[in-house]
Enzyme design. Structure first.
Site, PDB file in Angstrom:
ATOM      1  N   LYS A 143       0.844  -1.200   0.000  1.00 16.18           N
ATOM      2  CA  LYS A 143       0.000   0.000   0.000  1.00 16.18           C
ATOM      3  C   LYS A 143       0.876   1.246   0.000  1.00 16.18           C
ATOM      4  O   LYS A 143       1.887   1.317   0.697  1.00 16.18           O
ATOM      5  CB  LYS A 143      -0.906  -0.017   1.240  1.00 16.18           C
ATOM      6  CG  LYS A 143      -1.974   1.071   1.273  1.00 16.18           C
ATOM      7  CD  LYS A 143      -2.860   0.902   2.512  1.00 16.18           C
ATOM      8  CE  LYS A 143      -3.955   1.962   2.581  1.00 16.18           C
ATOM      9  NZ  LYS A 143      -4.775   1.820   3.820  1.00 16.18           N
ATOM     10  N   SER A 172      -9.758   2.247   2.941  1.00 17.65           N
ATOM     11  CA  SER A 172      -8.911   2.972   2.026  1.00 17.65           C
ATOM     12  C   SER A 172      -7.992   2.074   1.207  1.00 17.65           C
ATOM     13  O   SER A 172      -7.489   2.495   0.165  1.00 17.65           O
ATOM     14  CB  SER A 172      -8.049   3.970   2.805  1.00 17.65           C
ATOM     15  OG  SER A 172      -7.161   3.282   3.679  1.00 17.65           O
ATOM     16  N   SER A 229      -9.662  -0.287   7.092  1.00 18.65           N
ATOM     17  CA  SER A 229      -9.148  -0.223   5.722  1.00 18.65           C
ATOM     18  C   SER A 229      -8.442  -1.468   5.201  1.00 18.65           C
ATOM     19  O   SER A 229      -8.115  -1.536   4.013  1.00 18.65           O
ATOM     20  CB  SER A 229      -8.200   0.962   5.574  1.00 18.65           C
ATOM     21  OG  SER A 229      -8.956   2.140   5.524  1.00 18.65           O
TER      22      SER A 229
HETATM   23  N1  GLN Z   1     -12.852   4.255   6.276  1.00 16.39           N
HETATM   24  C1  GLN Z   1     -12.282   4.739   7.499  1.00 16.39           C
HETATM   25  C2  GLN Z   1     -11.944   6.187   7.366  1.00 16.39           C
HETATM   26  O1  GLN Z   1     -12.276   6.752   6.394  1.00 16.39           O
HETATM   27  C3  GLN Z   1     -11.082   3.924   7.869  1.00 16.39           C
HETATM   28  C4  GLN Z   1      -9.910   4.243   7.074  1.00 16.39           C
HETATM   29  C5  GLN Z   1      -8.717   3.421   7.432  1.00 16.39           C
HETATM   30  O2  GLN Z   1      -8.829   2.407   8.117  1.00 16.39           O
HETATM   31  N2  GLN Z   1      -7.555   3.885   7.021  1.00 16.39           N
HETATM   32  O3  GLN Z   1     -11.368   6.774   8.211  1.00 16.39           O
END
Ligand code: GLN
Length: 516
Positions: free
Chosen positions: A89, A164, A188
């Site tokens: 990532k 994400s 994410s």
């Molecule tokens: N979807 C969540 C957010 O927008 C988690 C994102 C993540 O785990 N990096 O914060």
């Protein structure tokens, strides 16, 4: 044999699990160059449609593969996974390879150092195929907030791959990489795994080093594996985990034998385990098909000899609200470092002769950050401001403590807790883009684990209305082995029922001809 994989390139190497590839390498049946090439070819033909990658490093990956083959030839494999390629990532720093965090503000930045997990991958001999797409600074649940365009779900290219870390999940489920690294601040790793039919693990907080992970919210972020099987996740987790003196929150304790736990679960051994169904994480708000797949997975555990109890975690209903104060607060502070002076792009304000540092900073941040990032910086700055600190940030921290206490109480009644990973299957691109709260609701079931620092896994539970759904298993901090054991048991029983891995049912992807 019927060829379900007509969209594949010449070899079927890309269909194999990392454990199978490792065995094939050890047996001398393939070489790292051969299988790294197979994955690079797969990327070349399908990534135009899927867009898992922001950067592909064919040259670097093949050089690493050659070194790996030379090591194997000398009988000096650096690890069991030596030679098995991986995708990373783009929020993890990679020396000599661009790292953008999905943001314009870091366009062109090449880190001078490796994240600890990346350094461990290199030391273990895994060729890095490239960097995967993500919501900008890991903020989002759909990968649509990437400044470089969205990633698409390999099951349906009109749908989101989760976020994400949609790039890592899509890379693995589109057979572009056997393994990937993700990061999980609120879900994410697990939510993208759920909606793409792959496996994702958020380790215990402090179990995997955050050194070189570009921070969104330090107290919540964790690096973890994204794979196609539970065993592969365990192999990767053991390789990246363990104490790191460069991360002050790193835990210096053994994590248990994750691979053995995965094997124990795969053999169907969950006898006597108490599985707690979290009342607050089922029912209303969950898509009917997702709930049905969840109930079936619980039934599978009962058949295998586990005991099911219902547990209540009353404060989980406040998790989302607490998270969306704590996370933006930490992010607003972390993102202050992108000031046009130190990293990334520098934008000069229009029509200003001799702009001040502050004017350059403002123009750069205005041009470099997307809407969602700006929204969270504003929210976080507000929550931390002196007049509101107690009313918002302080309250959210109190709720965080109550959520940890809910977990502690639930873990006296159950060895693991289970829920659907995400409330729905993958939605259409664009569907929730203009409605931040609807987007945030995707993390309903994953966020409590981040607030409390406990480990969690998502494994496929089957298809709901033709799209993958996920089954989440949570365990007490440092008991990561339990999520592997239970996850592998569910995986083994369901894979049997499906007559093969769920991803085998994914439709063929459109391919692009590439010159060879
Ligand atoms: N979807 C969540 C957010 O927008 C988690 C994102 C993540 O785990 N990096 O914060």
């Amino acid at each position: 044999m019927a060829d379900q994989t007509s969209d594949l390139t010449a070899s079927d190497l890309t269909r194999r699990t990392a454990a199978e590839l490792a065995d094939a390498l050890a047996a001398g049946e393939t070489t790292s160059v051969e299988l790294t090439t197979a994955h690079l070819e797969r990327i070349a033909v399908v990534d135009a449609a899927v867009h898992s990658f922001l950067h592909v490093d064919a040259e670097g990956a093949l050089a690493a593969a050659e070194e790996s083959d030379a090591r194997r030839a000398r009988g000096e494999a650096a690890s069991r996974l030596d030679g098995v390629p991986i995708a990373v990532k783009d929020v993890l720093t990679t020396k000599g390879m661009p790292t953008t965090c999905g943001s314009k503000i870091l366009e062109g930045w090449v880190p001078p150092y490796d994240a600890t997990v990346v350094q461990r991958l290199r030391a273990a001999g895994l060729p890095m195929l490239g960097k995967t797409n993500m919501d900008e600074f890991a903020m989002g649940s759909s990968t649509e907030h990437s400044a470089y365009g969205p990633t698409r779900n390999p099951w349906d290219l009109d749908r989101i791959p989760g976020g994400s870390g949609g790039g890592s999940a899509a890379a693995v489920s589109a057979f572009e990489a056997p393994l990937a690294l993700g990061t999980d601040t609120g879900g994410s790793i697990r939510q993208p795994a759920a909606v793409t039919g792959s496996v994702g693990v958020k380790p215990t907080y402090g179990g995997v080093s955050r050194y070189g992970l570009v921070a969104m919210a330090n107290s919540l972020d964790q690096v973890g594996p994204v794979t196609r099987t539970v065993l592969d996740a365990a192999l990767l987790h053991e390789l990246i985990g363990g104490h790191d003196p460069l991360d002050s929150t790193s835990i210096d304790q053994p994590m248990g034998d994750l691979v053995a736990a995965a094997q124990q679960g795969a053999a169907g051994d969950v006898r006597g385990l108490r599985v707690g169904v979290v009342k607050e994480l089922t029912g209303e708000g969950y898509q009917a098909g997702v709930q049905e797949r969840f109930d079936e997975a619980v039934a599978v555990l009962v058949e295998a000899g586990a005991e099911v109890v219902e547990v209540s975690c009353p404060n989980f209903v406040h998790a989302l609200a607490a998270y969306y104060l704590i996370m933006p607060s930490e992010a607003s502070s972390n993102l202050a470092r992108f000031d046009a002076m130190r990293y990334g792009i520098r934008v000069l304000p229009d029509g200003v002769d001799a702009p001040s540092a502050e004017e350059v900073m403002r123009a750069t941040r205005d041009a470099g950050f997307g809407d969602e990032v700006k929204r969270r910086i504003i929210l976080g700055t507000y929550a931390l401001s002196s007049g509101y600190y107690d009313a918002y940030y302080g309250r959210a921290q109190q709720i965080r403590t109550l959520i940890s206490q809910d977990f502690a109480a639930a873990f006296t009644q159950a060895d693991v807790l289970v829920s659907p990973t995400a409330p729905t299957t993958a939605f259409k691109l664009g569907e929730k883009l203009d409605d931040p709260v609807a987007m945030y609701l995707n993390d309903l079931a994953t966020i409590p684990a981040n607030l409390a620092g406990v480990p969690g896994i998502s494994v496929p539970s089957g298809l709901a209305d033709g799209l993958p759904a996920g089954f989440q298993v949570l365990a007490p901090a440092l008991a990561d082995d339990r999520v592997y054991r239970v996850g592998a048991a569910v995986e083994a029983a369901l894979t049997d029922r499906w007559g093969g891995p769920l991803l085998g049912q994914a439709p063929a992807l459109p391919t692009t001809e590439v010159a060879r």
